[in-house]
Structures are given as C-alpha cells and as structure tokens.
Scaffold this motif. Structure first.
Motif, short mmCIF file in Angstrom:
data_model
loop_
_atom_site.label_atom_id
_atom_site.label_comp_id
_atom_site.label_asym_id
_atom_site.label_seq_id
_atom_site.Cartn_x
_atom_site.Cartn_y
_atom_site.Cartn_z
N GLU A 196 0.81 -1.22 0.00
CA GLU A 196 0.00 0.00 0.00
C GLU A 196 0.84 1.26 0.00
N GLU A 197 2.01 1.18 0.62
CA GLU A 197 2.83 2.38 0.71
C GLU A 197 4.23 2.08 0.22
N LEU A 198 4.74 2.93 -0.62
CA LEU A 198 6.07 2.70 -1.17
C LEU A 198 6.82 4.03 -1.21
N ASP A 199 8.03 4.01 -0.71
CA ASP A 199 8.87 5.21 -0.73
C ASP A 199 10.13 4.90 -1.53
N ILE A 200 10.24 5.49 -2.71
CA ILE A 200 11.45 5.27 -3.50
C ILE A 200 12.19 6.58 -3.74
#
Ligand SMILES: Cc1cc2nc3c(=O)[nH]c(=O)nc-3n(C[C@H](O)[C@H](O)[C@H](O)COP(=O)(O)OP(=O)(O)OC[C@H]3O[C@@H](n4cnc5c(N)ncnc54)[C@H](O)[C@@H]3O)c2cc1C
Lengths: 510, 247
Positions: B176-180
């Motif tokens: 649900e949450e992705l930090d790239i």
C-alpha cells in the motif's frame, strides 16, 4: 623566447638517430640575435616561419630514419590504414547487434588473453539499412518455443547486469533506457487455447506472465476495448523495450576495448576449397572450407583478402548472399547444396503517431490477435505502431520507402477498434526496416552448415533478433570455442531442420 | 603504491556510495570530479597495472554488495521465511515490524540489533524500512515471500534500479505504501512498472535525479495510479530551470 626554449626541449627529448648534440649546436646560434630581433619586430614572422619549417623537417627526417630501420612496418607503397589485417582467427561478417555480441562473447570466453584474433567486418558504418537500429526494440518472454523463452530470459538477465558485462572502466555506464512496461497479448475465442498452452510453457520456465480474463483486462487497462477478446496475457517482469542503438554501441565499445578489430568493408567473395565426400546414401557432397575472405573497401577498388580459420555469418537480412558466394543454393537438383539459406529481407513499416488522449505511461507493448501492435514512445503522447503484412502482400524490398496507405488500410482500423482513443491520431513519422526473415519457420538459425565446415551462422531471427542477441552471442561463442552449447541447448535451431524441411514454428496467436 | 591507491579509491567510493543518495540536490551541480578521482584517472590512463587494480577493486566492491544481498536459505531452513526476511533486513541495517506488533526491530548505527526477533515464529512482516541500505535486485529474493507487506521504504538506496521496481509486482496484492525517493538509479522506464501495484495508496517519488522532465512524469504517474497519493518534492529547482530554458 618561449618558442625557442620549446624547440630546444623538443630536440633534446627526441630519442634516436640524429646526434642530438649537433642539432642543438646548430640551433643555438641564433640565440645571440634574439634580443635584437625582438627589438626590431619586423624580423619576427620570417623567423617564426623558418623555425616552423625546420621543426617540421626535422620531424620528417626523424620519421624517415626510424622507418628505414629494420623491423619497422614501412614500405615504399602507400597503404590504406583502414585495411583489415591479412590474417585473423575469426572473421565476423556483419556488424549488427548479433555480430558484435558474438565478438564480445568470443573475447569474454577466450582462455588466454589476446588468445583469439577477432575482426568484425561491416559494410555500412552508418548502419542505414541494418535491422538493429531500425527495430522497435522490444523484449518479451511470451513465446511458445522453450528455446525462445530461455533465450529471452537469459538476455533479460544480461541486460539487468549490463554494466557488469559491458561496463568499461572510466567510461559512462550503459543506460539502455529500458522501459519496464510489459507486453500485453490479446487473444480471440479461436486462439485462446493456444495462449493458455503458451502461458503454461512460459511459467514452467520461470517467466512471470499472468493471464487476464476480459473483465480483469478492463479493470487493469480501462482504455482497451475488450469486445472480442477472450483472453489476455500480460508479462509482469523482464518485458518492455529499450534503445537498440545503445545496446549495439555498448557491445561494440566493450568488444573493441577487449581487443576486437573493427573494419569497414564489404565481404564480396570467399576463397575456399572443396572436398568431395560420399555420403552413406551414395550422394556426393562437396564440403567447402573457407580459406580467406575478400573484403572490399568502401568507395574504392581496393580489397584485402583476410586469411582466417573461422567465418561467422551474422549479416542479418542479407546473409543468404554470403552462402550464395559459396555455391549454396545452386547445386544439382535434390542435393543438399541445392537448398539455399532460407533467409531473405522482408520490409516492415513502423509508424509514429501522436495521440494526446492515448493510454500514456500505462501503455504496454500491446499485440492484438489481428496482427497490429503498438507501444508508447517517450512521454509526449507519441506511439509507435505497425503490423506484419500477409504473405501475399509482402512489399517490394528493393528500397526502404514507406507505404503510408498500409497504415490507413491495415493498421489504423484495427488500432482504433482496439483502443478507441486512437481514432484521433496524427501520423508524425514513419520508417521501414528489413526483417532477417527465415522463410521456413521465422526462427533463428544457429550452427554450422553441413557443407561449409568453418562457417558459423547466427541469422534469420525474423523480428526477435535484437532481444535475443546477448544470449545468441554467448551460444555461438560456446559453439566456436567449446565445440558445443554449454549454457543453453540450442541444437534445435541448427541446420538439421532446414535440410529436413521440418519447420520449428512458434505457435502464436497472431 | 598502486595497492594504496586502490584501497584509497575503494574507501572513497564506498563513502560516495552512501553519500550520493543524500546529496542529490547538489549532485546536479557537481561538474568536476574530486582531485583523487582525477589523479586515479590520470594514472589509469598511463599504467595498465593501475587500471587492472582499479578494475579489480570495482569488481570486489560489486561482489561485496552481491554477497550482502545473498539469499538467506540457511536461516530460512531453520526458522522459516519470515524470520529469514527479518534477519536479512537487520543485517542490511534496515528495520521492520511484524504484523500485529507495534514495536520495530532495527539495527543501530554500528549494525547491532536485538535478537529477540527470532522468537516470533511464522509472523509475516508488515512494514519494512530499507532506507539508505545497499539492497539490490538479488536481495529482493529474501522479501518476495512476504505477502502481507504493506509498507516498504527504499529511500536513498543506491542499488535500487528499474529492474528492482519491475520486480515489485510480487507485492501487487498487498503493498500500500512505497517510498522510492532519493534513489539515484531510478528512471522513468522503471516507474512505468509501478502500474502493476494497483493497491498502492501512497507513493513517494521525491528527488529522483534520474528522471528527466519530472513535472510531466508525475502527472503521468498520477494518471496511471489514480487511487494513489503521490508525493514528489525536491523538484522545484528543476522545474524552475526548465521554465527558464523555455523563456
Ligand atoms: C521494423 C522492425 C522491428 C523489429 N522489432 C524488433 C523487436 O521489437 N524486438 C526484437 O528483438 N527484434 C526486432 N526486430 C528484429 C531485429 O532488428 C533483428 O532481428 C536484429 O537486429 C538482427 O540483427 P543482425 O545483427 O543479425 O542484423 P543487422 O542489424 O541487419 O546487421 C547485419 C549487418 O551486416 C552488414 N552486412 C550485410 N552483408 C554484409 C557483407 N557482405 N559484408 C559486410 N557487412 C555486411 C549489414 O550492413 C548490417 O549492418 C525488428 C526488425 C525490424 C525491421
């Protein structure tokens, strides 16, 4: 003053034949006058000229003296520096992506550094007709033949680690501009079962592909018209497209850095011997062995025969011309030498269209069962589309002109049907390229011809040669250096099927 | 002498590796490489030995990273895939949280961590923070089994590239949450692969130096992932620059 000093230094440094002391003596005499001429500024240009002349003449003298020494390569005749060497171990004909990949792998696999002398002969430094640079640049795992799937998987792995393989120290890393957008195949009712079978083969070999029902397809790709679609398959990983130029240049740069010799010229003839053998069924076979390759220099009458042990035929769409030179395809009726290499150029058109309302970043490479395909090109609302014509309507291959009517008649209707947004589009460009089309089964031919003992083939890839080039290069290098395939078994792509006329067809939905 | 240079180079490179991610804003303005790099380049252009040594050191560095990202098959055999994944995360100096727990397990600055995580048998991971680690495509093998992973942070990971993003489809049903953000190797070609993460609610793509025309890319991303809230900061400078070019 500084000019004088420089000259002085140059002469002192010059190694070699002329006794340097004497020269310096000669040169030192005007020193005393220098102050004088500096005050009388008129004398300066003249003196400068004199010194320049002297410098040039001294350099020429030194060169001549060095040339005259035994062991130098000087000869009284002028030699074209672009001529290929007279001898090589392996001559690769064709500097497309396949040729350079083979060259790279030969160097990568050689056991002794500088163990094999490899030259790549390319007739067209601008690559104006080479399939590689005119291709669409796609890579997919969605094939039906296990060999093709494995070739794609191996090539994708290669591209993932491209900088480990093709990185050169102190040069920029390779950026393939790979778009991980996947391939989306759409099947109708009639061909859905083939798609399902292919899916099973692909998954069993480790390709990440998913099957979608029309409802799922609509949910995932809302811009697709799913009316007559029964099943879709979508590649989740390792599929997409990249820049063919970058791959070609990366192979080339690395191979040259490893010692492969590049040479521009056309292979126009071979010198070969024929050994007549009698086969078990009483047929006489003329086994050819190439002794040297004649390389014709571009725009000149000059040529150079290159003696070699092995020739690799990677001439793409025009590789059958090379076998013709060896008398393959013109033997007595019914004999093996009567069967020509079944590779010929087939022209394919690619159209660039602009459509601001198109699917955008969401767009995969879509392949419809009607035969059309399209993909995104860049980010500005441009797309690339095309289709393969039916066998009876193959366009003339004498030039690379684009038939715009083909887009209007054959491509656009299906395209707009599949993606309604494409009803409003503008064709902004187009080009054509030659498929290296294998007329027997549209698959690559990898191996040795039974009648030419030292020519290795890597040709006939018909529309998927670019994506398979890394793995094919490795396979051919294995065949040459190890004597058989060691990583991927590609026996099936050999000549047996061609002589037996048993096509190894892809079971495609298109 | 040359060995000294190579070790010097290796140290500098390792430092640079982690620093590169943090200094993104300044990286665009750096034009000339630092003195030691130029010196090394000078030497490699003149001496084969130096070149060989440098090549060797680069290879060793890559191998080192690959080793760190190895598959924790042994741990998995003994403790199951969840604990193996946790161990991998901690060894990489990341942090994670088990499903149903509130506490995070984290490695400290010196790579030390609390071994209590071994007591949670068969509890999948829900949140994983791999920011500023050297995780790469290979290391992802250790995480693919985590099918209830909801949050993944890859902020500032120098080895995360487009192929890595292409493989995130394994979490398509859970993530649900992705930090790239701040990943130097990511380009637009990899962002396109995020289309497979249809469950994504939040995505951070701030300060990616590899994407050209970020303004357009972010609009296209928003179109592609309509249910996802996209954070993209750190591009003002670029946008302004582009405007200036247009004028
Ligand atoms: C429109 C189009 C789209 C395509 N799309 C894709 C795709 O999406 N994915 C994919 O994988 N593949 C695709 N392909 C196919 C792919 O481009 C080819 O299979 C591949 O490039 C073949 O590479 P090659 O090196 O064998 O041939 P080429 O690139 O054609 O290289 C052969 C070279 O040999 C040289 N040569 C020929 N004869 C001689 C001679 N006698 N002496 C010296 N040099 C000679 C030629 O000048 C040429 O440069 C496409 C092709 C076309 C035309």
């Amino acid at each position: 003053m500084s000019a004088w000093r420089r000259l002085h230094v140059v002469v002192w440094k010059a190694p070699g034949l002329l006794a340097s002391r004497r020269v310096t003596e000669q040169l030192t005499w005007p020193r005393g006058h220098l102050a004088l001429c500096q005050s009388l500024s008129t004398g300066r240009p003249l003196r400068n000229d004199f010194i320049k002349d002297l410098e040039a003449q001294l350099a020429a003298m030194r060169k001549k003296a060095a040339d005259a020494l035994p062991g130098s390569s000087w000869s009284p005749f002028e030699i074209n520096p672009n001529l290929p060497p007279e001898r090589a171990d392996i001559v690769i004909v064709g500097g497309g992506v396949i040729g350079w990949s083979i060259a790279y792998w030969l160097k990568e696999k050689e056991r002794v550094p500088k163990g094999v002398k490899v030259i790549v002969v390319e007739k067209d430094p601008t690559y104006s007709k080479a399939s590689t640079v005119l291709s669409v640049g796609g890579i997919r795992q969605q094939f039906s033949l296990p060999e093709n799937i494995q070739l794609s998987l191996a090539s994708a792995q290669f591209m993932r680690n491209i900088n480990v393989h093709l990185g050169v120290l102190n040069e920029d890393p390779v950026d393939l501009q790979f778009n991980h957008s996947g391939y989306l195949f759409l099947a109708s009712e009639d061909v859905a079962h083939i798609m399902e079978e292919n899916y099973k083969t692909q998954s069993s070999l480790g390709a990440k592909v998913s099957l979608l029902s029309p409802a799922q397809l609509k949910e995932k790709f809302p811009w697709v018209n799913t009316d007559d679609v029964a099943l879709a398959s979508y590649g989740l990983e390792n599929e997409g497209w990249f820049d063919p130029w970058t791959l070609l240049n990366a192979f080339k740069r690395k191979a040259i850095s490893m010692g492969v010799i590049q040479c521009f010229g056309e292979v126009t003839d071979f010198k070969y011997t024929v050994n007549v053998l009698k086969s078990p069924d009483g047929e006489f076979l003329g086994c050819r062995r190439i002794k040297s390759v004649k390389v014709q220099m571009p725009n000149s009458l000059e040529y150079q025969p290159v003696q070699c042990a092995i020739v690799v035929n990677a001439a793409g769409a025009f590789s059958a011309k090379l076998t013709e030179m060896l008398g393959i395809g013109s033997g007595p009726k019914g004999s093996i030498s009567d069967i020509p290499l079944p590779v010929e150029p087939r022209k394919r058109f690619v159209y660039v269209v602009h459509c601001p309302d198109g699917p955008g970043l969401d767009s995969p490479m879509l392949i419809d069962y009607s035969g059309i395909y399209f993909r995104r090109e860049g980010l500005g609302g441009n797309y690339i589309a095309g289709a393969s014509p039916v066998e009876a309507e193959e366009p003339d291959t004498s030039n690379l002109e684009v038939d715009h009517q083909f887009f209007e008649d054959k491509v656009w209707p299906s395209l707009a049907h599949r993606v309604p947004a494409f009803e409003n589009l503008k064709v902004t460009g187009a080009w054509a390229g030659y498929y290296d089309y294998n007329t027997l089964d549209q698959n690559g031919i990898i191996g040795v011809h039974p009648l030419i003992t030292n020519m290795y083939f890597a040709t006939g890839f018909s529309g998927h040669g670019l994506q398979h080039s890394p793995a094919v290069g490795r396979a051919v290098a294995e065949l040459i250096l190890d004597g058989n395939f060691t990583t991927l078994d590609l026996q099936e792509f050999g000549f047996t099927r061609i002589l037996d006329k048993e096509p190894m067809l892809e079971r495609n939905i298109v | 002498m040359a060995a000294l240079f190579s070790s010097l180079h290796r140290c500098c490179q390792r430092l640079a590796l982690l620093r590169v991610a943090r200094q993104l804003s300044s990286s665009s303005s750096v034009s000339r490489p630092p003195l030691h790099r130029r010196l090394l380049r000078f030497l490699t252009q003149r001496f084969y030995d130096v070149e060989e040594l440098l090549e060797w050191s680069v290879r060793m560095k890559k191998e080192g990273i690959q080793k760190k990202n190895a598959y924790y098959g042994f741990t998995e055999q003994f403790y199951g895939s969840d604990i193996a994944a946790g161990h991998f995360v901690l060894n990489m100096r990341g942090g994670f949280r088990y499903t149903g727990q509130t506490d995070w397990f984290r490695a400290n600055q010196r790579g030390k961590f609390n071994w209590d995580f071994l007591t949670y048998k068969d509890t999948p991971l829900e949140e994983v923070d791999m920011s500023y680690t050297v995780i790469n495509y290979r290391g992802l093998d250790n995480l693919v089994g985590q099918q209830s992973l909801k949050t993944l942070s890859l902020r500032g990971c120098p080895e995360v590239d487009d192929w890595f993003l292409g493989r995130l489809h394994v979490f398509q049903n859970c993530l649900e949450e992705l930090d790239i953000s701040h990943c130097p190797q990511i380009t637009t070609g990899g962002l396109a692969a995020l289309r497979n993460l249809k469950g994504l609610r939040r995505l951070d793509v701030s300060s990616l130096p590899g994407i050209s025309c970020p303004g357009l890319v972010i609009i296209l991303l928003e179109e592609m992932l309509p249910h996802c809230q996209i954070t993209a900061t750190g591009y003002d400078h670029n946008l302004k620059q582009q405007d200036a070019e247009k004028m």
